[in-house]
Enzyme design. Structure first.
Site: not given
Ligand code: IMP
Length: 444
Positions: A13, A16, A40-41, A226
């Site tokens: 988180d 990225k 999750g981006h 990650q």
């Protein structure tokens, strides 16, 4: 510089997705090499928020092709939902733009069931997984069982493998956990049939495509998911994910040689967050932690869980820099620290027997007994989210960035001060090769 890796250097988180989006203006390819839809981006483009889990963030740049390497585990249904959702935002996703390696292991409903049953059984010792079946899918790969995407080309093979897996998994869940849930072969076969139709058209050989792109001098970005401290070998085991999140994962996750990566950009938030259980020496369990969570909107993109928040941990960051061979850093969400009287940075850990550790030996069960040794820096009061040049940051904010670089022993080249693409500032002194890679003078 023709290839650049973007690697998380904390517990994920770090932002990225946004940084990849910012630096891919001229990229030909963005490649994911590990993880799955546990990632999750969130990327904000032209005021529109787009959430990505499996699709590389380069999908938002027209003209950029995206690839899912063999080191990713693929929930095909989740991929199709994601494709539908980005298409609804007007983004084109075609087999010409997206290539998924045929070698990726598939994540199916029974993997999620194993994940769920095991987490439930752990009671107070939960890892806090995303329940996406990621660990069980990687375990199967190591055990040389389970389905890979390429197996779907032959319906009979898929059926035989599935039958065997479901029998074995049902016996395991019933025998070890007393689970009474029945894993339906029909449901799994139905899903497989849908994947044959929808995902197989995207199948290709990512190793071949990316090797060819690199030898033709095209710009390639490797997008990590990650962070280093969640690495299955080098992270805070057992509170980690099941893939190699550090830069070493690129070579085996794409199928290119280790020299294919020219530079490695490590991402760190200006503070630290973590979702799920596990050691977190600089965690703030007080109102200050709550404040960081509120200001930074620190809730998981995938699960919505509140993220644990704390000060920047230089010891952990130095470790990530070493393990991943990080060349330079991007420091994100600096704007979240505005308004604080003082800001703390952990520069060492103190062990119960009074030793000071500046270098992380390895994370083990004793690590929870370490306490951070802090350095205090003056904060700044101004809202910096509208600042568009490093020189216009308040003196104390510049000083903070310089302190991070100096303590981490690694230059900071980019600083994030907000969600949008242009809220990303180049730090003076950044090597020219970065500007050239991104195709910009001084702004993103
Ligand atoms: P899993 O990857 O779902 O097995 O979860 C294992 C650990 O990694 C848990 O602590 C998760 O919260 C964490 N994790 C997995 N993916 C992410 C991510 O994208 N960001 C932050 N933490 C993650």
């Amino acid at each position: 510089m023709k290839s650049l890796a973007v690697i998380g250097s904390q517990w994920g988180d770090e932002g990225k997705g946004k940084i990849v989006d910012v630096i891919t203006r001229q990229a030909s390819w963005v490649v994911r090499f590990q993880g799955g839809n546990n990632a999750g981006h969130t990327v904000v483009v032209d005021g529109k928020t787009i959430k990505l889990n499996l699709l590389p963030s380069g999908v938002l740049r027209e003209g950029c092709r995206v690839a899912v390497g063999a080191g990713v585990v693929l929930d095909g249904m989740a991929l199709m939902r994601e494709i539908d959702s980005v298409r609804a935002s007007g983004i084109s996703v075609t087999p010409q733009r997206l290539v998924v390696d045929g070698r990726v292991p598939l994540v199916l409903p029974y993997h999620r069931e194993i994940d769920r049953v095991r987490e439930e059984a752990r009671g107070g010792n939960k890892i806090g997984t995303t329940l996406r079946g990621i660990g069980p899918a990687y375990e199967e790969r190591a055990s040389r069982v389970g389905l890979r995407l390429c197996d779907l080309r032959d319906g009979e093979v898929a059926q035989t493998v599935l039958k065997e897996r479901l029998k074995e998994v049902s016996a395991y869940l019933a025998g070890c956990f007393g689970s009474t849930v029945s894993l339906s072969l029909e449901e799994h076969l139905e899903e497989v049939a849908r994947l044959q139709e929808s995902v197989l058209p995207f199948m290709g050989d990512v190793s071949f495509e990316i090797s060819r792109a690199i030898s033709s001098g095209e710009r390639v970005v490797f997008e990590g998911a990650q962070g280093c401290l969640l690495d299955v070998a080098f992270g805070t085991v057992p509170f980690v994910t099941s893939s190699h999140t550090s830069a070493g994962g690129i070579s085996v996750g794409v199928g290119v040689g280790p020299r294919s990566v020219d530079r490695i950009l490590g991402l760190a938030k200006a503070y630290t967050t973590r979702v799920g259980s596990g050691p977190f020496p600089t965690e703030l369990l007080d109102a200050q932690g709550d404040e960081l969570r509120q200001r930074g909107a620190e809730y998981g993109t995938v699960t919505g869980r509140p993220r644990r928040c704390g000060w920047l941990d230089i010891v952990a960051l130095r470790y990530a820099i070493r393990v991943s061979g990080i060349d330079c850093l991007a420091l994100t969400k600096l704007d979240v620290l505005s308004g604080l009287e003082t800001i703390r940075i952990a520069t060492a850990y103190r062990t119960p027997d009074g030793r000071e550790l500046e270098d992380l030996p390895l994370w083990d069960r004793q690590s929870s007994l370490w306490t951070p040794v802090y350095r205090e820096l003056p904060g700044w009061q101004e809202d910096i989210s509208g600042v568009r040049s490093f020189a216009d940051l308040p003196h104390q904010a510049q000083q903070y960035v310089e302190a991070v670089a100096s303590l981490a022993g690694c230059p900071v080249v980019l600083v994030g001060v907000g969600q949008s693409r242009d809220a990303t500032l180049w730090v003076p002194g950044t090597p020219k090769e970065f500007y050239e890679f991104v195709g910009t003078e001084s702004r993103c």
